[in-house]
Design a protein around this motif. Sequence first.
Motif, PDB file in Angstrom:
ATOM      1  N   THR A 171      57.839  34.635 -12.059  1.00  0.00           N
ATOM      2  CA  THR A 171      57.839  35.345 -10.943  1.00  0.00           C
ATOM      3  C   THR A 171      58.370  36.611 -11.344  1.00  0.00           C
ATOM      4  O   THR A 171      59.232  37.003 -12.417  1.00  0.00           O
ATOM      5  N   HIS A 172      57.859  37.506 -10.681  1.00  0.00           N
ATOM      6  CA  HIS A 172      57.939  39.112 -11.110  1.00  0.00           C
ATOM      7  C   HIS A 172      59.451  39.570 -10.835  1.00  0.00           C
ATOM      8  O   HIS A 172      59.868  39.125  -9.641  1.00  0.00           O
ATOM      9  N   SER A 194      52.390  39.998  -7.692  1.00  0.00           N
ATOM     10  CA  SER A 194      52.117  38.715  -8.064  1.00  0.00           C
ATOM     11  C   SER A 194      50.618  38.246  -8.206  1.00  0.00           C
ATOM     12  O   SER A 194      49.745  38.992  -7.853  1.00  0.00           O
ATOM     13  N   ASN A 207      51.589  32.667  -9.237  1.00  0.00           N
ATOM     14  CA  ASN A 207      52.872  32.768  -9.225  1.00  0.00           C
ATOM     15  C   ASN A 207      53.224  33.269  -7.527  1.00  0.00           C
ATOM     16  O   ASN A 207      54.476  33.424  -7.327  1.00  0.00           O
ATOM     17  N   ARG A 208      52.130  33.477  -6.771  1.00  0.00           N
ATOM     18  CA  ARG A 208      52.501  33.959  -5.712  1.00  0.00           C
ATOM     19  C   ARG A 208      53.135  33.200  -4.666  1.00  0.00           C
ATOM     20  O   ARG A 208      54.368  33.389  -3.881  1.00  0.00           O
ATOM     21  N   ALA A 218      56.845  33.455  -5.430  1.00  0.00           N
ATOM     22  CA  ALA A 218      57.443  34.636  -5.030  1.00  0.00           C
ATOM     23  C   ALA A 218      57.558  34.401  -3.339  1.00  0.00           C
ATOM     24  O   ALA A 218      58.696  35.088  -2.777  1.00  0.00           O
TER      25      ALA A 218
END
Length: 479
Positions: free
Chosen positions: A47-48, A193, A197-198, A201
């Motif tokens: 995750t960013h 993202s 990984n969206r 998030a």
Amino acid sequence: MTYTTMSVIKKRSGLSSSTMNNNNLAKSSQPEKVVESSKTINEITRTHPTAYLIFGSLLLDLLAFTMILPLLPSMLEYYKQNDVGGLYGYLSDSISSFQEWVGAPKRFNSVLFGGALGSMFSLLQFIVSPIAGGLSDIYGRKPVMIVCAVGIAASYGLWAYSHNFLLFVLARFVGGLSKGNISICMAVITDVSNQQNRGKAMALVGIAFSLGFIVGPMIGAIFSRFADKTDAHWFWLPAMFAMGLAVLDVVFIALCLKESLPKEKRSKKIINTLSHALDHISIPALFKFSAVKNLSKRDIGSLRSLGLVYFIYLFIYSGLEFTVTFLMYHKFNYTSIDQAKMFLTTGVIMALLQGSVVRRLPQRLTQISAVGGLYLIIPAFIIVGIAKTTQMLYLGMILFAISTAFVVTCMTTLTSKYGDFHQKGTVLGVFRSLGALARALGPIVASIAFWSIGSRITYVVGGVLLVCPTVMMQLMKLS
């Protein structure tokens, strides 16, 4: 064995010294490639950090927003007693004839007016969300987010001094006009993202909502518990506390959040983007996703199907969700603390599920999870409607919490994969606008039903009607 014999063996086996050396090198480098590949996978699925900053900003916003939930019935009762010659008294007199005709109890007037306020707030959000999303595609996410946050803080300042119903309506009006920040938060998460990984998030957004609905109502209930409601200024302190949280959010966005949409990726056609505002406000254009250009016929078809299901679901869901506070107040005689305990229970369940299950859902299970959540909301509202005991009410609300943890997050994740990079703000802005339109209509329709035919029929019929979006979602084949 002589050197000559070794050379013959190498030739007969088709191996040279260079080949053997290459094989040895390949073997020695293989673990490095595996390590490098694992590192790449971890980077892709991680995750960013910006998603966590968005989580923090949303949490501050939602804590302030949800504080009013346990206070609203008491506030409307306050205006009922102290604003007889003002807007509240005028509206009560205006509906008195119809009220007698349908036999609606006068004590349910606060439900009707509360529903009207909830619908007005969401109607404004419906208008603002796609416009804010489109503007953020042009000017960047951060400046538009700051403008929205300042407007939200101003609305709480107005609430603090709303000693009559008219000023309170004005405060909610300003708040609704400033609520474009949610769609921009979604766009920021989409900016930073990828498909891998969206989902994680987006689940952070769901966790922020859950925590907001856990802590915010508790804060509001504590203020209500120790407030002297005979004092004309009893809600000044919670309103100022909410304003403080909103101001803190403005500072947090300004100092901590980095711009997620670089200038080279922003929309260059300002006139065209602004002209799409009509598409954002036009209801037929919204359902057609007309503001989103250059998508394949299959993708636009999938978007339209998702938008329709989302609208029908939220139209019914939001109305019943909004009136449950009044149901607890009028039917079960819940105090603000009792209501806060209920929000605490449902919020903890949603937070646990979104943090442990929803956040880790693989992409292939997103649609299935949305369908499961939709099926669960049907008995949830029916049980709430027929509940005669606190235990039964809690059972219905627990099922409601489990369902809510999955549906909106999963549907938002499904929607976020459509459109080019510079279109994400518009796609999610339109999607959020459909939700805001549903929330604009749902509370007033459900409040009128609650006011005129009672909570039992309203909730049972609403639960049965939720079968429609559930079956539609199950049969949907997304591109």
